[in-house]
Motif scaffolding. Structure first.
Motif, PDB file in Angstrom:
ATOM      1  N   ILE A  97       0.833  -1.201   0.000  1.00 11.37           N
ATOM      2  CA  ILE A  97       0.000   0.000   0.000  1.00 11.37           C
ATOM      3  C   ILE A  97       0.868   1.252   0.000  1.00 11.37           C
ATOM      4  CG2 ILE A  97      -1.781   1.265   1.241  1.00 11.37           C
ATOM      5  CD1 ILE A  97      -2.729  -1.371   0.045  1.00 11.37           C
ATOM      6  N   LYS A  98       1.826   1.298   0.895  1.00 13.86           N
ATOM      7  CA  LYS A  98       2.710   2.458   0.969  1.00 13.86           C
ATOM      8  C   LYS A  98       3.487   2.632  -0.330  1.00 13.86           C
ATOM      9  CE  LYS A  98       6.351   4.347   3.921  1.00 13.86           C
ATOM     10  NZ  LYS A  98       7.209   4.059   5.068  1.00 13.86           N
ATOM     11  N   GLY A  99       4.004   1.533  -0.866  1.00 10.05           N
ATOM     12  CA  GLY A  99       4.746   1.587  -2.123  1.00 10.05           C
ATOM     13  C   GLY A  99       3.873   2.002  -3.286  1.00 10.05           C
ATOM     14  N   ALA A 100       2.623   1.531  -3.312  1.00  7.09           N
ATOM     15  CA  ALA A 100       1.715   1.890  -4.395  1.00  7.09           C
ATOM     16  C   ALA A 100       1.368   3.371  -4.356  1.00  7.09           C
ATOM     17  CB  ALA A 100       0.446   1.054  -4.319  1.00  7.09           C
ATOM     18  N   ILE A 101       1.203   3.910  -3.171  1.00  4.80           N
ATOM     19  CA  ILE A 101       0.887   5.336  -3.052  1.00  4.80           C
ATOM     20  C   ILE A 101       2.065   6.170  -3.527  1.00  4.80           C
ATOM     21  CG2 ILE A 101       0.428   7.199  -1.409  1.00  4.80           C
ATOM     22  CD1 ILE A 101      -1.223   5.109   0.182  1.00  4.80           C
ATOM     23  N   VAL A 102       3.256   5.854  -3.037  1.00  6.99           N
ATOM     24  CA  VAL A 102       4.448   6.616  -3.433  1.00  6.99           C
ATOM     25  C   VAL A 102       4.717   6.436  -4.925  1.00  6.99           C
ATOM     26  CG1 VAL A 102       6.939   6.807  -3.112  1.00  6.99           C
ATOM     27  CG2 VAL A 102       5.458   6.554  -1.134  1.00  6.99           C
TER      28      VAL A 102
END
Length: 74
Positions: A27-32
Motif C-alpha cells: 500500500i505504501k509503495g503503491a501510493i508513493v
C-alpha cells in the motif's frame, strides 16, 4: 488525476483480498509509486511498480529481522 485515484482505489481494493503478509509494504509503495508515476505521466504503472518494490523491501526487512532475533541453540 482520475487514473491516479482509480489506481489507488484499485490497489487498496486488491490489498483487501491479499493476506496480511502479502500486502505488507504494498500500500505504501503503491501510493508513493502512483504519485511519482503520475508526475512522469504513468500513474498506474508507477503504482504497480511501487507495490512490487514495497513488498520486496518489506520481505527483505522481515528476513533480516528473522535472522537477528533467533536465539542460539546450545
Amino acid at each position: 488525476m482520475r487514473k491516479m485515484i482509480a489506481g489507488a482505489v484499485l490497489a487498496v481494493g486488491l490489498a483487501g483480498f491479499a493476506g496480511a503478509a502479502e500486502a505488507k509494504g504494498c500500500i505504501k509503495g503503491a501510493i508513493v509509486g502512483g504519485i511519482a508515476g503520475h508526475a512522469a505521466g504513468h500513474g498506474i504503472a508507477g503504482a504497480a511498480a511501487g507495490c512490487a518494490i514495497g513488498r520486496h523491501q518489506a520481505n527483505k526487512r522481515q528476513r533480516a529481522q528473522d535472522t537477528t532475533v533467533q536465539p542460539a541453540t546450545r
